[in-house]
Design a protein around this motif. Structure first.
Motif, PDB file in Angstrom:
ATOM      1  N   ASP A  92       0.832  -1.211   0.000  1.00  0.00           N
ATOM      2  CA  ASP A  92       0.000   0.000   0.000  1.00  0.00           C
ATOM      3  C   ASP A  92       0.865   1.260   0.000  1.00  0.00           C
ATOM      4  OD1 ASP A  92      -2.274  -1.512  -0.006  1.00  0.00           O
ATOM      5  OD2 ASP A  92      -2.580  -1.434   2.185  1.00  0.00           O
ATOM      6  N   LYS A  95       2.325   1.765  -3.408  1.00  0.00           N
ATOM      7  CA  LYS A  95       1.304   2.267  -4.334  1.00  0.00           C
ATOM      8  C   LYS A  95       1.075   3.763  -4.128  1.00  0.00           C
ATOM      9  CE  LYS A  95      -3.409   1.383  -5.924  1.00  0.00           C
ATOM     10  NZ  LYS A  95      -4.658   0.622  -5.709  1.00  0.00           N
ATOM     11  N   ASP A  99       1.734   6.643  -6.895  1.00  0.00           N
ATOM     12  CA  ASP A  99       0.679   7.587  -7.296  1.00  0.00           C
ATOM     13  C   ASP A  99       1.140   9.028  -7.115  1.00  0.00           C
ATOM     14  OD1 ASP A  99      -0.901   5.442  -7.868  1.00  0.00           O
ATOM     15  OD2 ASP A  99      -2.073   5.515  -5.998  1.00  0.00           O
TER      16      ASP A  99
END
Length: 487
Positions: A92, A95, A99
């Motif tokens: 997570d 990610k 992003d």
């Protein structure tokens, strides 16, 4: 049968005795419990006086739901489950980082693309930032005046970092001002006529000045045909250029270089290399004294020809020139807006916008600052200075009046593609507006005002004051977006 019965009974005397004692204890225990239950049965009658100790909670029966919650709180994950949880958490985080990086890269790409597009438009001379629509007139109390020169101010420049203002006057002096505090930082005093051999500085009226785009050099030109080069930081004299045969009326550094262009009343344009302390070449073409000069980053400059009523674009590398006509009077001032557009002002009271691709003005406003005089004998106010906020739609002009001390600085909005001029607001000043300059960021406008016109002594306004006006350019506050009401 009976004997057998009695034999078995005698054979276990201890067991019999133990059973008897157990029964007695059991009955005794029942009696105690019964006594306690009787006491407990009586206590609920005094409901609010009941006291419950922590021992009674542990002794009581355990609720299955409490046991289940305790088991959940005290649940220990296995090593495999812990590894799985940490792995998910790490993924997570990766990610989120990806992003954020993608969003940042996209923003930087858009920003770079926008800057490149602006640079291309700027080089082509087609960049026009729409700033004028947000400008509002400043309050009179917000306008500051800096006084230090004894005679009328003739020219001024703003340093590239917008921290300093350099001004020069007919008293032959140069003053470096701090914009924020308004204090003098350096003063180069003027010398008396005939003392030029021993005096470091000017001994005649200074008519023009320019500062290099890196803020390193300051150049000044005077009526004695001299160009002096100064170290802008310390106001230390470096070089003196000689060669013009008339008063030096225009100076401009080519942006990004230390090449200096000069114009004179001898009708010539000269090119100098300040780094090498060297003269490069001379260009001829005007039929009368040159009154103004300007340049940007291209290897060309533009000049105003005074009484020959022409504007010329000089292509230095090609040693050629373009000639433009449009004013009916003497063109006294000129300023480039971008690489392909410029603004001029004349003593017939007109202000014109030009393109280097057209021989005639794109737009002209006659009697831009009104008229003065008796009915039937009105004369337009001379336009003595112009300024442009580079690569934008905002320009300004300054008027001079020999009959009235009520002069003005007029701020204008250029139309689309520079076709048309629309007045925004005017700032009243007392005296001749001999020089105007916008700060590069467009935060303020500086005006050099004097009791006389910079090029002569046709009139003298005793009521006026010689000074530098710092005019803030205020902008409208952004209108907040209407909040959406959820249904």
């Amino acid at each position: 049968m009976s004997s057998t019965f009695f034999i078995k009974k005698k054979g276990n005397p201890k067991l019999a005795q133990k059973g008897k004692n157990t029964a007695v204890l059991k009955r005794k225990g029942d009696g105690e419990l019964g006594g306690k239950s009787k006491l407990r049965a009586k206590k609920p009658n005094s409901k609010y006086n009941e006291e419950i100790s922590s021992d009674s909670e542990t002794d009581g029966p355990i609720d299955p739901r409490d046991r289940q919650s305790d088991e959940d709180c005290e649940y220990d994950e296995t090593p495999q489950e812990k590894k799985l949880r940490l792995a998910k958490l790490y993924l997570d985080q990766l990610k989120e980082q990806d992003d954020y990086k993608a969003e940042k890269d996209s923003f930087e790409t858009d920003l770079i693309a926008g800057r490149l597009q602006e640079e291309v438009l700027e080089q082509k001379g087609k960049l026009q930032r729409l700033i004028a629509k947000d400008l509002i007139p400043p309050d009179a109390s917000e306008i500051r005046m800096l006084r230090g020169h004894k005679l009328p101010i003739t020219c001024l420049v703003i340093s590239p970092d917008e921290k300093y203002i350099y001004s020069a006057a007919k008293d032959c002096s140069i003053i470096k001002w701090d914009v924020e505090s308004g204090k003098k930082l350096h003063t180069v005093p003027g010398g008396r006529k005939g003392t030029q051999d021993r005096h470091v500085g000017h001994t005649a009226h200074i008519l023009c000045m320019s500062i290099s785009s890196d803020g390193k050099y300051l150049a000044t030109g005077d009526v004695n045909k001299l160009i002096m080069i100064w170290e802008a930081e310390t106001c230390k004299h470096l070089y003196t250029f000689t060669g013009h045969k008339g008063p030096v009326s225009g100076l401009s550094f080519r942006r990004g270089t230390h090449d200096l262009y000069s114009a004179s009343h001898d009708r010539s344009v000269k090119v100098w290399n300040v780094d090498e302390n060297a003269y490069v070449e001379t260009l001829f073409g005007h039929q009368d004294a040159i009154t103004g000069l300007d340049s940007l980053s291209r290897e060309l400059c533009v000049t105003a020809g005074g009484r020959d009523r022409s504007v010329r674009v000089w292509k230095i590398a090609e040693e050629s020139q373009l000639v433009f006509h449009g004013h009916e009077g003497s063109i006294d001032c000129i300023q480039l807006i971008n690489e392909e557009h410029m603004i001029t002002g004349a003593d017939d009271g007109s202000v014109s916008l030009w393109s280097v691709n057209k021989k005639r003005p794109l737009s002209t406003v006659k009697k831009a600052h009104g008229c003065h005089g008796d009915a039937g004998l009105e004369q337009p106010h001379w336009v003595s200075s112009v300024a442009a906020l580079q690569n934008s739609d905002t320009v300004a002009s300054g008027a001079s009046s020999g009959c009235s001390h009520n002069s003005t600085v007029q701020v204008w909005k250029c139309g689309q593609n520079y076709r048309g001029l629309e007045p925004l607001f005017s700032i009243p000043v007392s005296g001749f507006v001999n020089s105007l300059k916008f700060s590069s960021s467009g935060q303020f406008l500086v005006a050099g005002v004097g009791q006389e016109h910079r090029l002569g002594r046709w009139w003298r306004l005793k009521e006026a004051k010689n000074g530098v006006y710092i005019i803030p350019l205020k902008r409208k506050l952004p209108i907040p977006e209407e909040t959406k009401i959820a249904e």
